[in-house]
Design a protein around this motif. Structure first.
Motif, PDB file in Angstrom:
ATOM      1  N   GLU A 116       9.176  -2.140 -18.645  1.00 24.15           N
ATOM      2  CA  GLU A 116      10.427  -2.088 -17.899  1.00 24.15           C
ATOM      3  C   GLU A 116      10.457  -0.871 -16.986  1.00 24.15           C
ATOM      4  N   GLN A 117      11.156  -1.037 -15.851  1.00 26.87           N
ATOM      5  CA  GLN A 117      11.304   0.108 -14.950  1.00 26.87           C
ATOM      6  C   GLN A 117      12.346   1.067 -15.521  1.00 26.87           C
ATOM      7  N   SER A 118      12.078   2.349 -15.411  1.00 23.04           N
ATOM      8  CA  SER A 118      13.021   3.320 -15.965  1.00 23.04           C
ATOM      9  C   SER A 118      14.312   3.328 -15.150  1.00 23.04           C
ATOM     10  N   SER A 119      15.383   3.799 -15.776  1.00 22.76           N
ATOM     11  CA  SER A 119      16.668   3.873 -15.104  1.00 22.76           C
ATOM     12  C   SER A 119      17.429   5.057 -15.694  1.00 22.76           C
ATOM     13  N   ASP A 120      18.648   5.268 -15.211  1.00 24.28           N
ATOM     14  CA  ASP A 120      19.431   6.379 -15.738  1.00 24.28           C
ATOM     15  C   ASP A 120      19.677   6.215 -17.235  1.00 24.28           C
ATOM     16  N   GLU A 121      19.869   4.945 -17.658  1.00 26.34           N
ATOM     17  CA  GLU A 121      20.154   4.707 -19.077  1.00 26.34           C
ATOM     18  C   GLU A 121      18.879   4.764 -19.909  1.00 26.34           C
ATOM     19  N   ASN A 122      17.788   4.473 -19.239  1.00 27.27           N
ATOM     20  CA  ASN A 122      16.518   4.364 -19.959  1.00 27.27           C
ATOM     21  C   ASN A 122      15.482   5.241 -19.265  1.00 27.27           C
ATOM     22  N   PRO A 123      15.660   6.571 -19.339  1.00 26.97           N
ATOM     23  CA  PRO A 123      14.813   7.461 -18.534  1.00 26.97           C
ATOM     24  C   PRO A 123      13.422   7.638 -19.136  1.00 26.97           C
ATOM     25  N   PRO A 124      12.482   8.088 -18.308  1.00 21.79           N
ATOM     26  CA  PRO A 124      11.140   8.367 -18.818  1.00 21.79           C
ATOM     27  C   PRO A 124      11.149   9.627 -19.704  1.00 21.79           C
ATOM     28  N   MET A 125      10.405   9.607 -20.793  1.00 19.29           N
ATOM     29  CA  MET A 125      10.343  10.748 -21.711  1.00 19.29           C
ATOM     30  C   MET A 125       8.881  11.119 -21.928  1.00 19.29           C
ATOM     31  N   MET A 126       8.591  12.406 -21.898  1.00 19.20           N
ATOM     32  CA  MET A 126       7.224  12.839 -22.148  1.00 19.20           C
ATOM     33  C   MET A 126       7.097  13.286 -23.596  1.00 19.20           C
ATOM     34  N   MET A 127       6.059  12.805 -24.247  1.00 21.58           N
ATOM     35  CA  MET A 127       5.820  13.206 -25.627  1.00 21.58           C
ATOM     36  C   MET A 127       5.002  14.488 -25.640  1.00 21.58           C
ATOM     37  N   SER A 128       4.875  15.082 -26.784  1.00 23.77           N
ATOM     38  CA  SER A 128       4.219  16.383 -26.852  1.00 23.77           C
ATOM     39  C   SER A 128       2.773  16.325 -26.371  1.00 23.77           C
ATOM     40  N   CYS A 129       2.159  15.136 -26.412  1.00 19.49           N
ATOM     41  CA  CYS A 129       0.771  15.031 -25.973  1.00 19.49           C
ATOM     42  C   CYS A 129       0.644  14.884 -24.464  1.00 19.49           C
ATOM     43  N   SER A 161       0.827  -1.192   0.000  1.00 16.28           N
ATOM     44  CA  SER A 161       0.000   0.000   0.000  1.00 16.28           C
ATOM     45  C   SER A 161       0.869   1.253   0.000  1.00 16.28           C
ATOM     46  N   GLU A 162       0.191   2.364  -0.213  1.00 19.69           N
ATOM     47  CA  GLU A 162       0.856   3.656  -0.438  1.00 19.69           C
ATOM     48  C   GLU A 162       1.964   3.998   0.539  1.00 19.69           C
ATOM     49  N   GLU A 163       1.709   3.697   1.828  1.00 21.09           N
ATOM     50  CA  GLU A 163       2.660   4.193   2.823  1.00 21.09           C
ATOM     51  C   GLU A 163       4.055   3.584   2.659  1.00 21.09           C
ATOM     52  N   PHE A 164       4.149   2.527   1.848  1.00 17.02           N
ATOM     53  CA  PHE A 164       5.456   1.900   1.652  1.00 17.02           C
ATOM     54  C   PHE A 164       6.151   2.381   0.383  1.00 17.02           C
ATOM     55  N   GLN A 165       5.503   3.295  -0.336  1.00 15.90           N
ATOM     56  CA  GLN A 165       6.094   3.784  -1.584  1.00 15.90           C
ATOM     57  C   GLN A 165       6.975   4.986  -1.257  1.00 15.90           C
ATOM     58  N   PHE A 166       8.274   4.739  -1.212  1.00 15.88           N
ATOM     59  CA  PHE A 166       9.186   5.823  -0.828  1.00 15.88           C
ATOM     60  C   PHE A 166       9.827   6.475  -2.038  1.00 15.88           C
ATOM     61  N   HIS A 167       9.721   5.820  -3.193  1.00 19.72           N
ATOM     62  CA  HIS A 167      10.386   6.350  -4.378  1.00 19.72           C
ATOM     63  C   HIS A 167       9.420   6.320  -5.550  1.00 19.72           C
ATOM     64  N   SER A 168       9.699   7.213  -6.500  1.00 16.84           N
ATOM     65  CA  SER A 168       8.927   7.163  -7.734  1.00 16.84           C
ATOM     66  C   SER A 168       9.460   6.033  -8.582  1.00 16.84           C
ATOM     67  N   VAL A 169       8.549   5.148  -8.955  1.00 13.62           N
ATOM     68  CA  VAL A 169       8.956   4.078  -9.858  1.00 13.62           C
ATOM     69  C   VAL A 169       8.154   4.250 -11.133  1.00 13.62           C
ATOM     70  N   PHE A 170       8.859   4.442 -12.243  1.00 13.81           N
ATOM     71  CA  PHE A 170       8.150   4.573 -13.506  1.00 13.81           C
ATOM     72  C   PHE A 170       8.322   3.288 -14.298  1.00 13.81           C
ATOM     73  N   VAL A 171       7.189   2.691 -14.659  1.00 12.88           N
ATOM     74  CA  VAL A 171       7.237   1.486 -15.479  1.00 12.88           C
ATOM     75  C   VAL A 171       6.696   1.859 -16.853  1.00 12.88           C
ATOM     76  N   CYS A 172       7.509   1.669 -17.862  1.00  9.02           N
ATOM     77  CA  CYS A 172       7.075   2.025 -19.216  1.00  9.02           C
ATOM     78  C   CYS A 172       5.849   1.193 -19.581  1.00  9.02           C
ATOM     79  N   PRO A 173       4.743   1.837 -19.955  1.00 10.60           N
ATOM     80  CA  PRO A 173       3.520   1.075 -20.211  1.00 10.60           C
ATOM     81  C   PRO A 173       3.633   0.191 -21.454  1.00 10.60           C
ATOM     82  N   VAL A 174       4.602   0.465 -22.303  1.00  6.57           N
ATOM     83  CA  VAL A 174       4.750  -0.371 -23.507  1.00  6.57           C
ATOM     84  C   VAL A 174       5.728  -1.521 -23.251  1.00  6.57           C
ATOM     85  N   SER A 175       6.940  -1.191 -22.789  1.00  9.74           N
ATOM     86  CA  SER A 175       7.940  -2.255 -22.617  1.00  9.74           C
ATOM     87  C   SER A 175       7.829  -2.943 -21.267  1.00  9.74           C
TER      88      SER A 175
END
Lengths: 417, 385
Positions: B332-345, B316-330
């Motif tokens: 995979e969890q984002s990392s320094d090599e594979n960072p999250p990118m926002m598209m124009s939309c 549950s929420e109270e245990f989420q200490f970090h932002s974890v971004f999981v790419c909805p397509v691949s």
């Protein structure tokens, strides 16, 4: 000051309400109450241990009563068949009467003990029944204390275990008395005495046999080795007759081990032959202690490992993220603590199927109710936190990590699926 | 899980135990009655004829055979035995019989570390007696944080007595660090003190206090300061004023909470006990893991060597200490090599996914997988959560 939360600063952002083509299956958060039920299912040991204790008492009591009664019955039979004078008969009968009276007393005492133990079993069921969504925090605190007491008892820290249970009023929920029974055997084994361990084996003979335990055999082997160690003609003779009496019966099932250990007769305790040297090592007694602990836990339906270790492993794995090991990780994460990191090192990382974003400023979750907003420099914070900042500062936003400043109107909403 | 079926099964055991006890009692009673009867007959019979008392004894023997005590006892035990064997089966069915199935044997914990964590936990919770007892019994070295927590509890105890002085002293001493942590603790404490003065004594002293201690917070807390000063207008009738909130005990609770959090953070500790958090997280994770183990029981599963959990524990929420971004397509969890990118939309994907969709940049635009927008690659930008 006007804050427009809806407008996307980007001119060509065509966020229409058309359904997205790929919809990842939504996370169904297990509701609090079903989570609660699931966590109660982890409490098998809590209910099982006092019951095994209760059962043991019932069985032992019953056996001794049965024995007493049949002795009385057969005494009367003997009396009837023999040729005693009247006085002798009277005195015999009188002694039988007092024997039956003694049995009655024992029955009473036994029943009292049984009732106390039944009460303890009930108290634990009631404890599980008492938890609900309102008192869950307090209940969990008690649970942690129970887990700590279990750890301490297994490590033989009796003083602290007792103190903690008394001060937290959880004596009915922990098994101090049962572990005291184990402690006697463990202490004796540490002093290299097998007698109390053998008594324990005799007391639990049927159960041990059922689980095909060879603990008694191992105790006997050790005793045999100790006789060989003495290294006198007398002790060898003693060892051989001991082996005939106590080891031979195990031959049918454990011939290899039996042969292996009996060959110590050919090697002295000073042997350099590594296979036999190890048998004479005093470390073997620690092996016996561990073996005993395992047999003991199995018998009472306890987990082999302290509950604390099981919970910690699962918890650490679920909390273990690459971020926890980074410099400047939030102190709220247990994995930011050196000791927790060390424990977590060999454990697997957590797995997350869906994005979960935590606002750097407010530490709150960014979701549809509190969506993430992007500053022109690419840094993301929650709408709530940014709105609050803007309200305080006349619509201006300053990025807390880079010092970059901009207007609230320059923010862009990010869509995380 | 049905707690009721557990209760019922146990009730059966208890009932049978009582029955068995009554039966035994009854048998013992009957036996002694028979013997008593025989004794009194023998004693009363005048002659000392051997035959006489022998015949009486053989009557007793016959009576005993009639009662058949051993058979009766065995029958009672049999019934009890059925209940006794059934109860553990019910437990095993309703509960998880072995939670150590989710335990990794190759990750043995260092006892010293675990003991240190436990000692720290007791001190952290203010259980100094038990902590000391534990440290002595385990022979671990003195816990380095003990003294700090003693001081923390002194401050908190004083606050309980509505004595703010120790808390204020501490906050002033650590003023810079608190500012760095963006904590308004100092202001919170000063406000409480101000309100105490305003309630108890004259407004003038309160105003002086505000000038001296509160005015410096104008940068960050102007609206609060305005409210505080305004509340002076109602002086001793605060409860009937728009500022009755200032009387709420919640203010004190919040200050206590914030002080605990900041004090622990400055010590390098979390505001909640880390042991508490981890065990609570374990409580949520274990059922998920055990379920997984059960499902996968027949598959060869290398649980002991896995580098990542095979399932999402869905804490549950109270245990989420970090932002974890999981790419909805691949996925995979984002990392320094594979960072999250926002598209124009405004939709967000991982860099690798965007590279793939644009054929490594050979296409200058592609269609967003979530909306009808044509995405211009040059306008995708990296996000920092």
């Amino acid at each position: 000051m006007e804050i427009d939360t809806v407008t996307n600063g980007n001119s060509d952002a065509v966020m229409t309400e058309t359904a997205p083509t790929i919809t990842p299956s939504p996370v169904v958060p297990s509701s609090r109450s079903s989570q609660l039920t699931e966590s109660l299912k982890l409490e098998h040991q809590l209910l099982r241990v006092p019951f095994e204790h209760y059962k043991k008492t019932i069985r032992a009591n019953h056996r001794s009563f049965e024995k007493e009664v049949s002795t009385v019955v057969s005494s009367v039979g003997d009396l009837a068949d023999s040729d005693w004078s009247k006085d002798a008969t009277v005195s015999r009968l009188t002694s039988l009467v007092s024997r039956l009276q003694g049995l009655k007393r024992k029955l009473e005492e036994g029943s009292n003990v049984e009732n106390l133990q039944a009460q303890r079993c009930r108290a634990r069921i009631d404890h599980l029944d008492s938890v609900d969504v309102e008192n869950i925090t307090e209940w969990n605190n008690t649970k942690l204390k129970r887990i700590l007491v279990d750890y301490m008892l297994r490590m033989s820290y009796f003083e602290t275990a007792t103190k903690l249970s008394e001060s937290s009023n959880i004596l009915d929920l922990v098994d101090i008395d049962i572990f005291r029974e184990a402690k006697k055997v463990i202490d004796a084994l540490k002093n290299r005495e097998v007698a109390s361990a053998l008594t324990w084996c005799a007391d639990n003979k049927t159960r041990l046999k059922k689980s095909k335990s060879k603990f008694e055999f191992q105790l006997r082997l050790q005793e045999f080795i100790e006789m060989v160690r003495v290294d006198t003609a007398e002790s060898y003779k003693q060892a051989i007759s001991y082996a005939r009496k106590h080891l031979a019966p195990w031959g049918a099932t454990h011939m290899n081990e039996l042969q292996h250990v009996l060959a110590t007769l050919a090697f002295k305790s000073t042997t350099e032959c590594s296979k036999y040297k190890v048998l004479f090592e005093l470390r073997q007694w620690d092996v016996l202690v561990n073996q005993f602990k395992q047999e003991f836990c199995k018998l009472y339906g306890m987990t082999m490992e302290p509950l604390l270790n099981i919970y910690l492993q699962a918890g650490l794995s679920a909390l273990k993220t690459p971020y926890g090991f980074e410099e400047g990780c939030t102190k709220e994460d247990p994995l930011s603590q050196e000791n927790f990191r060390k424990l977590a090192l060999p454990l697997p990382f957590s797995k997350q199927h869906h994005s979960k974003l935590v606002c750097y400023i407010s530490k709150e979750l960014m979701d549809t109710e509190n969506p993430p907003q992007v500053l022109p420099n690419g840094y993301v914070y929650s709408t709530k936190a940014l709105k609050e900042m803007a309200e305080k500062n006349g619509g201006r936003i300053t990025c807390p990590r880079t010092g970059f400043a901009c207007d609230y109107t320059e923010l862009v909403k990010a869509y995380i699926s | 899980m049905e707690l009721k079926s557990i209760k019922d099964a146990f009730d059966r055991v208890a009932t049978k135990q009582k029955l068995s006890y009554n039966k035994t009692n009854e048998i013992v009673h009957m036996l002694s009655q028979e013997i008593d009867k025989a004794l009194s007959i023998i004693k009363e019979s005048p002659s000392d004829t051997v035959l006489d008392h022998r015949s009486i004894i053989s009557d007793v023997k016959k009576a005993f055979v009639g009662i058949a005590p051993v058979t009766q006892l065995e029958a009672a035990e049999k019934e009890l035995h059925v209940a006794l064997t059934k109860y553990p089966k019910v437990l095993e069915k309703q509960l998880n019989p072995d939670i150590s199935k989710a335990y990794r044997n190759n990750a043995e914990f260092d006892t010293h570390i675990v003991n240190q964590i436990i000692a720290n936990f007791f001190y952290r919770q203010g259980m100094f007696d038990i902590g000391d007892c534990f440290v002595a019994e385990t022979g671990e070295s003195e816990c380095s944080t003990r003294q700090s927590f003693v001081e923390m509890y002194q401050i908190l105890e004083a606050m309980k007595r509505r004595d703010l002085e120790p808390a204020l002293n501490w906050a002033v001493l650590n003023s810079d660090k608190l500012k760095q942590a963006r904590s308004d603790l100092e202001m919170k404490l000063h406000s409480l003190h101000f309100l105490e003065i305003a309630q108890g004594k004259n407004s003038k002293e309160a105003i002086n206090y505000a000038r001296k201690h509160i005015a410096t917070f104008a940068d960050s807390c102007l609206p609060e300061i305005q409210k505080l000063m305004c509340s002076l207008l109602w002086n001793r009738k605060l409860d009937k004023s728009p500022y009755s909130e200032f009387l709420s005990p919640a203010l004190w609770n919040n200050a206590v909470k914030e002080l605990t959090r900041q004090y622990c953070n400055l010590l390098g500790e979390s505001s909640e006990s880390p042991l508490n958090i981890t065990v609570a997280a374990g409580t949520q994770t274990l059922p998920v893991l055990l379920k997984y183990m059960n499902v996968m029981a027949n598959k060869k599963l290398d649980w002991q060597t896995m580098e990542q959990l095979p399932v999402d524990a869905q804490l549950s929420e109270e245990f989420q200490f970090h932002s974890v971004f999981v790419c909805p397509v691949s996925k995979e969890q984002s990392s320094d090599e594979n960072p999250p990118m926002m598209m124009s939309c405004g939709h967000v994907l991982c860099k690798q996914t965007i590279n793939k969709m644009s054929k490594n940049g050979s296409k200058s635009s592609f269609k967003c997988p979530y909306c009808p927008t044509d995405v211009d690659i040059s306008r995708c930008r990296q996000l920092h959560f």
